[in-house]
Design a protein around this motif. Structure first.
Motif, PDB file in Angstrom:
ATOM      1  N   VAL A   1      51.331  69.874  75.242  1.00  0.00           N
ATOM      2  CA  VAL A   1      50.158  70.411  74.532  1.00  0.00           C
ATOM      3  C   VAL A   1      49.520  69.315  73.679  1.00  0.00           C
ATOM      4  O   VAL A   1      48.291  69.124  73.682  1.00  0.00           O
ATOM      5  CB  VAL A   1      50.565  71.644  73.675  1.00  0.00           C
TER       6      VAL A   1
ATOM      7  N   MET B   1      45.784  67.777  74.139  1.00  0.00           N
ATOM      8  CA  MET B   1      44.784  67.804  73.057  1.00  0.00           C
ATOM      9  C   MET B   1      44.253  66.407  72.757  1.00  0.00           C
ATOM     10  O   MET B   1      43.106  66.237  72.370  1.00  0.00           O
ATOM     11  CB  MET B   1      45.392  68.434  71.803  1.00  0.00           C
ATOM     12  N   SER B   2      45.128  65.402  72.947  1.00  0.00           N
ATOM     13  CA  SER B   2      44.687  64.032  72.656  1.00  0.00           C
ATOM     14  C   SER B   2      44.067  63.344  73.875  1.00  0.00           C
ATOM     15  O   SER B   2      43.735  62.163  73.829  1.00  0.00           O
ATOM     16  CB  SER B   2      45.864  63.207  72.123  1.00  0.00           C
TER      17      SER B   2
END
Lengths: 248, 567
Positions: B521, B525-526
């Protein structure tokens, strides 16, 4: 001279790659105990299996109680019994049921009483309702012997009969074999235990590479190698098969 | 038939049944038997609950099933004739061969006995056919049961006739190619008319039966396959007249086979004894726990010396690892798994080019995923020298100066290393196919999944093998008895083992799964999805291996404590 109970003439057994038995002839008369000895691969078991009708000879004839095995195998087998070294009993038949089955196959009228005698003699009394899976190897061997002797065979073939037996059982089996011979049966014993052969056999046949190397009564065999006549069978066996060690 | 042989066949069957019933008094048989019964009851007794039969079975589908009986029966018959040259004798067990051949019994009586002996098994299987018919509304359980029983007898007679003919031919001095002539003729009679009717399947309109039916019923096949079609009617008959028609065909064939058997009898003792001893050795090997790998070992005449080095000193678990790797690579199914995975790679690489369709790529991905899952699920059972088979040598292992931890560690790590080889090939196949199907921006994810899967495959395999080993050590008597005396209960025992593994696996997956999800996750997200997936896989695998090391230590203690005779 008595008529031979087992008569083997020019027996040859060939496999695809080898000749396991090569022109073997011999006979066993009633009351005789023939010790069949020889190194591993000599052809002893093949000879025994040919006599009992499990293997088909490539050449030669086998007669049991005067009946040619290749002509009437069923009649020949009726007079004979083969007791293998590895007792293969039916998994789900009790000992009593094994004897009942054998009695019926051979048509033994007094199967029940004779079975009881054999069980007593072989110390199997009380184990009639047991399945083979619960028995020790020695016990199984005794059951196989009881089954084989139920019909009072005229010719009995033992393949390593003492494997897995305790000293008491060994003694009993030896007595049984002697009694069989005394009662007029012709007996062949294939064994590596030369002491056993010397003790109970009346005759001896030494095989090597499918051929007969020595054959005759025990005395004749010993006489055939004069310098070893006072020695045991082991010395004769090693000399005749060429395994004798060089003197130091 | 000789009455003594009738007695023997009856007593053996009855004795076997009694033995199996009596052993149910022991919990290790009773509990799995209950589970097996529950499984069958849920599968067949309550069609509404588990059955996939929704009650909408079309007559088209049923017709298709009926058509499939024809190739099925043809295969069964052909198989009997094709294997006969290598098995040119009736199949007797070792005790039968050792005892019956020296008795004053005729060969015909022995053949009759051999045909009679499996009747109780056939009756039980007939009952299963009847149960199975409950799931098909068009079928009659009565017809299916009777038909199944008759077809099994027909198969037995077919195999016996083929074996006796091969034996006769060998006695006549025929060898090699000549022995295969009967099966080649039968193949020609069955296959040539079908080949003459062959037409490409094309788009399936109106069901596959519309394509299959002409193959089996048109032209010459109408006549050559007629007996097989009639026989197939018996278990799948929908009316009494159909059943009677099929029954007549079976009756004629049974009589013909039986007469042929009696006429073809020739001295078979030698071949039958050899066959019995070979089969007996295989059964012994399997019963002692070696499974199919033991069969491979029993057939192996020579083995090449391993090149895998083992230092003379060092931790003892390394010795177990070496022993397991050498033995497994020699007789285990690992090489086969690598070969099958290799085929997948070829399919993935060239499938699209051959079919000009993305569907092949998607199919290759699906197949690779399924095979990978199966590899992980099945690896404990694929091990020829896993703990479930080594229990038979428990006394030997216990006599060695080695702890349970070291022994188990060597076994589990070896299993994980062995799975890695076909596992990586399967993954390569999936990735190759995925790269062909994926768009450019999806390729990063594909790469990430590959990086994550590489460390996870052996770690998951380690978990499965560790859990199986733990089960073996917790219930040694249960498992050893199931190996040596398999039966109906084995189904229940396998279900139980599966449930234990699934539960244990779920519990052990909580921490590694959580770690994996968290890292993935964060990576998503990055915007660094590929390295994140790779890292997540590695971290999860390390966590899982750590957990397994603890489990091995715990279970190893159990190994040190148990008695050398599990019974």
């Amino acid at each position: 001279m008595l008529r031979a109970m087992i008569e083997v003439t020019d027996l040859v057994k060939e496999y695809e790659s080898a000749r396991a038995v090569d022109g073997l002839s011999f006979s066993v008369e009633p009351g005789q105990v023939l010790g069949l000895v020889g190194p591993n691969g000599a052809g002893k078991t093949t000879t025994m299996r040919c006599i009992c009708g499990v293997l088909q000879p490539s050449e030669g004839t086998i007669r049991v109680a005067g009946v040619d095995l290749s002509v009437d195998a069923v009649s020949a087998k009726r007079n004979m019994s083969f007791i293998p070294d590895d007792p293969q009993l039916f998994d789900y038949l009790t000992i009593a049921e094994h004897l009942k089955f054998y009695g019926r196959v051979y048509g033994v009228a007094d199967a029940e009483t004779h079975a009881a005698e054999l069980l007593r003699e072989l110390e199997l009394t009380g184990k009639e309702d047991q399945l083979p899976g619960t028995l020790s190897r020695g016990m199984k061997q005794k059951v196989a012997i009881a089954c084989g002797l139920l019909h009072r065979p005229k010719a009995v073939l033992f393949d390593e009969p003492l494997t897995g037996l305790d000293p008491v059982a060994i003694r009993r089996i030896k007595q049984t074999i002697k009694r069989l011979a005394a009662a007029g049966s012709a007996v062949i014993i294939s064994s590596h235990l030369l002491g056993l052969v010397e003790e109970i056999a009346t005759h001896l046949m030494l095989m090597q590479n499918g051929k007969k190397v020595l054959h005759g009564s025990l005395a004749e065999v010993k006489e055939s190698i004069p310098d070893l006549k006072d020695g045991g069978l082991e010395a004769i066996f090693l000399r005749a098969t060429g395994y004798e060690e060089e003197p130091a | 038939m000789h009455p003594a042989l009738l007695y023997l066949a009856f007593r053996q069957s009855a004795g076997g049944l009694k033995h199996r019933l009596v052993r149910l008094k022991q919990p290790r048989y009773f509990v799995p038997a209950l589970l097996a019964i529950a499984y069958f009851w849920l599968s067949f007794g309550m069609p509404g609950l588990l059955s996939r039969n929704t009650g909408e079975a079309t007559s088209s589908r049923f017709e298709l099933y009926r058509l499939f009986v024809v190739p099925g029966l043809a295969m069964m018959m052909l198989l009997g004739w094709a294997t006969a040259p290598s098995r040119p004798a009736p199949a007797f067990t070792r005790p039968e061969a050792a005892q019956l051949f020296v008795l004053p019994l005729t060969r015909r009586d022995l053949v009759r006995y051999r045909l009679l002996r499996p009747q109780m098994v056939f009756v039980l299987l007939g009952c299963f056919f009847a149960l199975g018919a409950l799931r098909a509304p068009e079928m009659s359980s009565l017809y299916a049961g009777i038909g199944g029983f008759l077809l099994l007898n027909l198969a037995s007679l077919n195999a016996m006739t083929a074996a006796l003919l091969a034996n006769r031919m060998k006695h006549a001095g025929l060898r090699g190619f000549w022995l295969h002539i009967p099966s080649a003729l039968l193949l020609a009679v069955i296959a040539v008319p079908v080949a003459m009717n062959f037409q490409a399947m094309g788009p399936i309109e109106g069901g596959a039966d519309k394509w299959l039916a002409p193959l089996l019923t048109d032209g010459l096949a109408r006549y050559t396959l007629w007996p097989i079609r009639e026989i197939g009617l018996v278990p799948m008959a929908t009316s009494l007249s159909e059943f009677g028609e099929g029954l007549s065909a079976v009756g004629v064939l049974v009589v013909a086979y039986y007469v042929a058997c009696m006429l073809l009898v020739a001295p078979f003792e030698e071949s039958a004894l050899e066959l019995a001893e070979t089969t007996g050795r295989k059964v012994d090997a399997m019963r002692s726990g070696g499974g199919f790998a033991a069969l491979a070992a029993s057939r192996m005449k020579k083995a090449r010396t391993t090149k895998l080095k083992l230092a003379p000193t060092g931790p003892s678990w390394r010795a177990v690892l070496w022993q397991t790797l050498v033995a497994e690579w020699r007789v285990g199914p690992w090489k086969l798994a690598v070969g099958l995975s290799g085929i997948l790679v070829l399919l993935a690489a060239f499938g699209e080019r051959l079919s000009h369709s993305r569907a092949t790529g998607v199919f290759a991905i699906g197949l690779s995923a399924a095979m990978g899952m199966m590899l992980i699920m099945m690896c404990p059972r694929m091990m020829a020298t896993g703990l479930h088979t080594e229990m038979r040598r428990l006394a030997v292992w216990k006599a060695l100066p080695i702890s349970g931890y070291a022994m188990l560690r060597g076994k589990v790590w070896a299993g994980a290393i062995l799975v890695l080889v076909p596992g990586v090939v399967v993954l390569s196949a999936a990735i190759t196919a995925a790269l062909g199907v994926a768009k450019y921006d999806e390729m990063v994810i594909v790469l990430g999944i590959f990086l994550a899967a590489v460390p996870l495959v052996p770690a998951l395999a380690m978990m499965m093998i560790g859990l199986e080993s733990a089960a073996v050590l917790m219930f040694p008597a249960w498992l050893s008895s199931m190996n040596s005396e398999p039966g109906f209960e084995t189904i229940g025992r396998n279900l139980l083992s599966l449930v234990v593994r699934m539960l244990g696996g779920s519990l052990l997956s909580i921490i590694p799964g959580g770690l994996f999800a968290a890292i993935a996750v964060v990576g998503a997200m990055s915007g660094q999805i590929a390295p994140a997936l790779g890292t997540a896989g590695l971290v999860a695998a390390i966590a899982l291996v750590g957990e397994m090391e603890f489990v091995i230590w715990l279970v190893g203690k159990r190994f040190d404590e148990i008695d050398a005779t599990p019974e």
